[in-house]
Design a protein around this motif. Structure first.
Motif, PDB file in Angstrom:
ATOM      1  N   ARG A 188       0.824  -1.191   0.000  1.00 41.03           N
ATOM      2  CA  ARG A 188       0.000   0.000   0.000  1.00 41.03           C
ATOM      3  C   ARG A 188       0.867   1.253   0.000  1.00 41.03           C
ATOM      4  NH1 ARG A 188      -5.199  -0.872   1.596  1.00 41.03           N
ATOM      5  NH2 ARG A 188      -5.480   1.154   0.589  1.00 41.03           N
ATOM      6  N   ASP A 189       0.514   2.208  -0.821  1.00 39.49           N
ATOM      7  CA  ASP A 189       1.242   3.473  -0.902  1.00 39.49           C
ATOM      8  C   ASP A 189       0.231   4.592  -1.138  1.00 39.49           C
ATOM      9  OD1 ASP A 189       3.129   5.458  -1.109  1.00 39.49           O
ATOM     10  OD2 ASP A 189       3.731   4.956  -3.154  1.00 39.49           O
ATOM     11  N   VAL A 190      -0.385   5.045  -0.050  1.00 38.66           N
ATOM     12  CA  VAL A 190      -1.447   6.047  -0.116  1.00 38.66           C
ATOM     13  C   VAL A 190      -0.886   7.393   0.339  1.00 38.66           C
ATOM     14  CG1 VAL A 190      -3.736   6.699   0.696  1.00 38.66           C
ATOM     15  CG2 VAL A 190      -3.189   4.289   0.317  1.00 38.66           C
ATOM     16  N   VAL A 191      -0.919   8.367  -0.538  1.00 41.08           N
ATOM     17  CA  VAL A 191      -0.343   9.691  -0.263  1.00 41.08           C
ATOM     18  C   VAL A 191      -1.419  10.627   0.273  1.00 41.08           C
ATOM     19  CG1 VAL A 191       0.833  11.692  -1.256  1.00 41.08           C
ATOM     20  CG2 VAL A 191       1.388   9.384  -2.056  1.00 41.08           C
ATOM     21  N   ASP A 192      -1.123  11.278   1.390  1.00 38.72           N
ATOM     22  CA  ASP A 192      -2.054  12.217   1.999  1.00 38.72           C
ATOM     23  C   ASP A 192      -1.430  13.611   1.989  1.00 38.72           C
ATOM     24  OD1 ASP A 192      -4.092  13.416   3.320  1.00 38.72           O
ATOM     25  OD2 ASP A 192      -3.693  12.505   5.282  1.00 38.72           O
ATOM     26  N   THR A 193      -2.034  14.527   1.255  1.00 37.75           N
ATOM     27  CA  THR A 193      -1.537  15.900   1.213  1.00 37.75           C
ATOM     28  C   THR A 193      -2.544  16.819   1.895  1.00 37.75           C
ATOM     29  OG1 THR A 193      -2.553  16.217  -0.981  1.00 37.75           O
ATOM     30  CG2 THR A 193      -0.232  15.565  -0.915  1.00 37.75           C
ATOM     31  N   PRO A 194      -2.073  17.887   2.547  1.00 35.24           N
ATOM     32  CA  PRO A 194      -2.980  18.766   3.298  1.00 35.24           C
ATOM     33  C   PRO A 194      -3.947  19.522   2.394  1.00 35.24           C
ATOM     34  CG  PRO A 194      -0.754  19.692   3.195  1.00 35.24           C
ATOM     35  CD  PRO A 194      -0.665  18.312   2.633  1.00 35.24           C
ATOM     36  N   TRP A 195      -5.103  19.834   2.947  1.00 35.56           N
ATOM     37  CA  TRP A 195      -6.119  20.582   2.212  1.00 35.56           C
ATOM     38  C   TRP A 195      -6.957  21.378   3.207  1.00 35.56           C
ATOM     39  CZ3 TRP A 195      -6.653  20.961  -3.029  1.00 35.56           C
ATOM     40  CH2 TRP A 195      -7.798  21.594  -3.509  1.00 35.56           C
ATOM     41  N   ASN A 196      -7.354  22.577   2.817  1.00 33.77           N
ATOM     42  CA  ASN A 196      -8.189  23.411   3.670  1.00 33.77           C
ATOM     43  C   ASN A 196      -9.600  22.825   3.740  1.00 33.77           C
ATOM     44  OD1 ASN A 196      -9.607  25.397   5.011  1.00 33.77           O
ATOM     45  ND2 ASN A 196      -9.351  26.959   3.433  1.00 33.77           N
ATOM     46  N   GLN A 197      -9.938  22.249   4.875  1.00 39.49           N
ATOM     47  CA  GLN A 197     -11.223  21.571   5.021  1.00 39.49           C
ATOM     48  C   GLN A 197     -12.402  22.535   5.147  1.00 39.49           C
ATOM     49  OE1 GLN A 197     -11.507  18.069   4.819  1.00 39.49           O
ATOM     50  NE2 GLN A 197      -9.382  18.352   4.172  1.00 39.49           N
ATOM     51  N   GLU A 198     -12.127  23.837   5.242  1.00 37.31           N
ATOM     52  CA  GLU A 198     -13.192  24.830   5.295  1.00 37.31           C
ATOM     53  C   GLU A 198     -13.571  25.340   3.916  1.00 37.31           C
ATOM     54  OE1 GLU A 198     -15.003  25.763   7.968  1.00 37.31           O
ATOM     55  OE2 GLU A 198     -13.919  24.095   8.911  1.00 37.31           O
ATOM     56  N   PHE A 199     -12.745  25.028   2.900  1.00 37.99           N
ATOM     57  CA  PHE A 199     -13.069  25.451   1.543  1.00 37.99           C
ATOM     58  C   PHE A 199     -14.261  24.630   1.042  1.00 37.99           C
ATOM     59  CE2 PHE A 199     -12.314  25.870  -3.093  1.00 37.99           C
ATOM     60  CZ  PHE A 199     -12.178  27.247  -3.155  1.00 37.99           C
ATOM     61  N   PRO A 200     -15.185  25.241   0.284  1.00 41.74           N
ATOM     62  CA  PRO A 200     -16.383  24.500  -0.147  1.00 41.74           C
ATOM     63  C   PRO A 200     -16.097  23.252  -0.974  1.00 41.74           C
ATOM     64  CG  PRO A 200     -16.689  26.855  -0.450  1.00 41.74           C
ATOM     65  CD  PRO A 200     -15.251  26.661  -0.091  1.00 41.74           C
ATOM     66  N   LEU A 201     -14.989  23.229  -1.710  1.00 40.59           N
ATOM     67  CA  LEU A 201     -14.604  22.061  -2.504  1.00 40.59           C
ATOM     68  C   LEU A 201     -13.469  21.344  -1.770  1.00 40.59           C
ATOM     69  CD1 LEU A 201     -13.962  21.976  -6.338  1.00 40.59           C
ATOM     70  CD2 LEU A 201     -12.402  20.843  -4.774  1.00 40.59           C
ATOM     71  N   ILE A 202     -13.662  20.081  -1.480  1.00 36.61           N
ATOM     72  CA  ILE A 202     -12.674  19.298  -0.732  1.00 36.61           C
ATOM     73  C   ILE A 202     -12.028  18.274  -1.649  1.00 36.61           C
ATOM     74  CG2 ILE A 202     -12.272  17.781   1.231  1.00 36.61           C
ATOM     75  CD1 ILE A 202     -13.175  20.545   2.060  1.00 36.61           C
ATOM     76  N   ARG A 203     -10.689  18.235  -1.658  1.00 34.51           N
ATOM     77  CA  ARG A 203      -9.963  17.200  -2.397  1.00 34.51           C
ATOM     78  C   ARG A 203      -9.266  16.278  -1.405  1.00 34.51           C
ATOM     79  NH1 ARG A 203      -4.838  15.850  -4.391  1.00 34.51           N
ATOM     80  NH2 ARG A 203      -5.006  14.507  -6.218  1.00 34.51           N
ATOM     81  N   ASP A 204      -9.518  14.997  -1.546  1.00 34.72           N
ATOM     82  CA  ASP A 204      -8.881  13.979  -0.704  1.00 34.72           C
ATOM     83  C   ASP A 204      -7.877  13.227  -1.566  1.00 34.72           C
ATOM     84  OD1 ASP A 204      -8.129  11.953   0.971  1.00 34.72           O
ATOM     85  OD2 ASP A 204     -10.162  11.366   1.550  1.00 34.72           O
ATOM     86  N   SER A 205      -6.597  13.582  -1.423  1.00 35.89           N
ATOM     87  CA  SER A 205      -5.556  12.981  -2.265  1.00 35.89           C
ATOM     88  C   SER A 205      -5.444  11.480  -2.052  1.00 35.89           C
ATOM     89  CB  SER A 205      -4.203  13.645  -1.975  1.00 35.89           C
ATOM     90  OG  SER A 205      -3.821  13.454  -0.618  1.00 35.89           O
ATOM     91  N   LYS A 206      -5.862  10.981  -0.895  1.00 39.45           N
ATOM     92  CA  LYS A 206      -5.762   9.552  -0.602  1.00 39.45           C
ATOM     93  C   LYS A 206      -6.671   8.729  -1.496  1.00 39.45           C
ATOM     94  CE  LYS A 206      -6.950   9.728   3.728  1.00 39.45           C
ATOM     95  NZ  LYS A 206      -7.383  11.146   3.712  1.00 39.45           N
ATOM     96  N   LYS A 207      -7.682   9.363  -2.067  1.00 35.25           N
ATOM     97  CA  LYS A 207      -8.642   8.629  -2.888  1.00 35.25           C
ATOM     98  C   LYS A 207      -8.450   8.850  -4.386  1.00 35.25           C
ATOM     99  CE  LYS A 207     -12.229   8.388   0.646  1.00 35.25           C
ATOM    100  NZ  LYS A 207     -12.066   6.929   0.823  1.00 35.25           N
ATOM    101  N   CYS A 208      -7.585   9.795  -4.766  1.00 39.21           N
ATOM    102  CA  CYS A 208      -7.391  10.110  -6.185  1.00 39.21           C
ATOM    103  C   CYS A 208      -6.809   8.909  -6.930  1.00 39.21           C
ATOM    104  CB  CYS A 208      -6.457  11.309  -6.326  1.00 39.21           C
ATOM    105  SG  CYS A 208      -6.151  11.801  -8.036  1.00 39.21           S
ATOM    106  N   ILE A 209      -7.420   8.563  -8.073  1.00 41.87           N
ATOM    107  CA  ILE A 209      -6.946   7.430  -8.877  1.00 41.87           C
ATOM    108  C   ILE A 209      -6.284   7.885 -10.178  1.00 41.87           C
ATOM    109  CG2 ILE A 209      -8.654   5.847  -7.900  1.00 41.87           C
ATOM    110  CD1 ILE A 209     -10.270   6.216 -10.495  1.00 41.87           C
ATOM    111  N   LYS A 210      -5.997   9.196 -10.264  1.00 40.28           N
ATOM    112  CA  LYS A 210      -5.282   9.768 -11.416  1.00 40.28           C
ATOM    113  C   LYS A 210      -5.982   9.482 -12.746  1.00 40.28           C
ATOM    114  CE  LYS A 210      -2.071   8.974  -8.086  1.00 40.28           C
ATOM    115  NZ  LYS A 210      -2.240   8.108  -6.909  1.00 40.28           N
ATOM    116  N   CYS A 211      -7.282   9.534 -12.746  1.00 38.45           N
ATOM    117  CA  CYS A 211      -8.021   9.258 -13.986  1.00 38.45           C
ATOM    118  C   CYS A 211      -8.037  10.458 -14.920  1.00 38.45           C
ATOM    119  CB  CYS A 211      -9.447   8.831 -13.670  1.00 38.45           C
ATOM    120  SG  CYS A 211     -10.470  10.153 -12.973  1.00 38.45           S
ATOM    121  N   MET A 212      -7.732  11.645 -14.384  1.00 36.12           N
ATOM    122  CA  MET A 212      -7.638  12.908 -15.141  1.00 36.12           C
ATOM    123  C   MET A 212      -8.992  13.461 -15.575  1.00 36.12           C
ATOM    124  SD  MET A 212      -4.457  12.928 -14.836  1.00 36.12           S
ATOM    125  CE  MET A 212      -3.097  11.786 -14.627  1.00 36.12           C
ATOM    126  N   ARG A 213     -10.076  12.893 -15.111  1.00 36.06           N
ATOM    127  CA  ARG A 213     -11.399  13.413 -15.487  1.00 36.06           C
ATOM    128  C   ARG A 213     -11.549  14.878 -15.059  1.00 36.06           C
ATOM    129  NH1 ARG A 213     -16.640   9.622 -14.639  1.00 36.06           N
ATOM    130  NH2 ARG A 213     -16.161   7.944 -16.090  1.00 36.06           N
TER     131      ARG A 213
END
Length: 354
Positions: free
Chosen positions: A125-150
């Motif tokens: 397992r190699d899951v990368v977690d990068t910080p993100w402002n959780q108060e911003f209306p749009l949340i990105r969770d890098s741990k779940k990104c599958i690099k699909c580029m959509r």
């Protein structure tokens, strides 16, 4: 027309058609994660691999055009084995905490893993977690990104805002905000298209529901809720209610049952918006030399944000009128409190919006 065979079925399609499109014409659905017709056809996920008779290597169905006489197997042991391996590799870099994921039960990756019978991941397992402002209306969770580029493609080709871009190379490749800036400093207008098209839970809206429950439990607060037209039109879809039962009355009753004190329709505030904008337009017409033309509506905060960030030279053209949502909030804190004999600080104005 090009003639070929897919899973034993004879298919005849125009030249240039991909194997995936050809298969769809006879009801054969080839698994995919990254594919978006006309938007993202880059075979990034390698999930749609199929076997062609007489060829050693499998090919991606979303980018491989049909050829005369091809015999294609979409679910052969070889294609299924490679597809399974590719999904396992994706899962090895994915946070698989599905029970707490906003996409649980509505996730393309989850469905695909179940269909392939994947219950263990044989890779480190190699899951990368990068910080993100959780108060911003749009949340990105890098741990779940599958690099699909959509998200990259939908923002570049449809919204034309170019918010997302590919970062790093090789196994470290990921998606992040373009230009090495924070999401707050980007030109993001919060349109939500990247969230809509993310096949997993890597992009999501900020969840304000816990804040609502806290307010509803506060006996010192009077809760005033406004519901947008789009919401009252579609609210019952989540409950699979037929249209004849999805009435405004039932929606209001449900909101009251939850605990809201007063329920209003944003359409009233929209009417006020029109009146205010019309009044402002009449003032502009009296002194046209003092104003920029044409006058643009300001009824959508996303639109105002878009103009400010990407076309600032049009800012003078914007009406100074607030959006219906903002107008209602102002009325709730002024006119409504006077009618009810309340103080503005006692009111909590809540918006249910698309």
């Amino acid at each position: 027309m090009v003639n070929l065979t897919i899973d034993g079925q004879k298919v005849s399609v125009p030249q240039g058609t991909t194997i995936m499109q050809a298969a769809a014409t006879v009801g054969i659905e080839i698994p995919r994660l990254c594919y978006l017709k006309g938007i993202n056809e880059i075979s990034a996920c390698k999930v749609c691999v199929v076997e062609i008779q007489g060829q050693n290597r499998v090919v991606t169905a979303c980018t491989t055009p049909v050829q005369e006489g091809l015999v294609v197997y979409t679910n052969s042991p070889k294609a299924r084995s490679i597809r399974r391996t590719n999904v396992e590799l994706i899962l090895s870099q994915h946070d698989c905490m599905c029970a707490t994921c906003v996409r649980s039960g509505n996730c393309s990756l989850q469905t695909l893993a179940n269909d392939l019978g994947i219950y263990d991941i044989p890779y480190e397992r190699d899951v990368v977690d990068t910080p993100w402002n959780q108060e911003f209306p749009l949340i990105r969770d890098s741990k779940k990104c599958i690099k699909c580029m959509r998200c990259v493609q939908i923002c570049d080709k449809v919204q034309k805002l170019h918010i997302w871009d590919v970062q790093n190379t090789g196994s470290r490749t990921t998606v992040d905000v373009a230009g090495n800036v924070s999401i707050e400093d980007s030109d993001c207008s919060l349109c939500g298209q990247c969230i809509t098209h993310c096949p997993v839970g890597a992009l999501k809206e900020r969840n304000d529901v816990p804040k609502i429950y806290d307010v509803l439990a506060d006996t010192s607060k009077v809760t005033v809720v406004q519901v947008a037209p789009a919401v009252r039109t579609a609210w019952a879809e989540a409950f699979n209610l037929p249209p004849e039962l999805a009435t405004e009355g039932r929606m209001v009753a449900a909101l009251k049952k939850i605990g809201f004190d007063y329920v209003f329709d944003t359409c009233y505030a929209a009417d006020v918006t029109i009146m205010e904008e019309a009044s402002e337009l009449l003032e502009h017409l009296q002194k046209p030399q003092d104003h920029s033309w044409p006058m643009f509506t300001s009824c959508c905060p996303g639109w105002v944000s878009y103009v400010n960030k990407t076309h600032p030279y049009f800012v003078p053209n914007l009406s100074t009128t607030k959006s219906p949502q903002q107008i209602f909030g102002a009325l709730a804190k002024s006119y409504f409190v006077q009618k009810k004999g309340l103080k503005p600080k006692e009111i909590c104005s809540i918006s249910i919006m698309p």
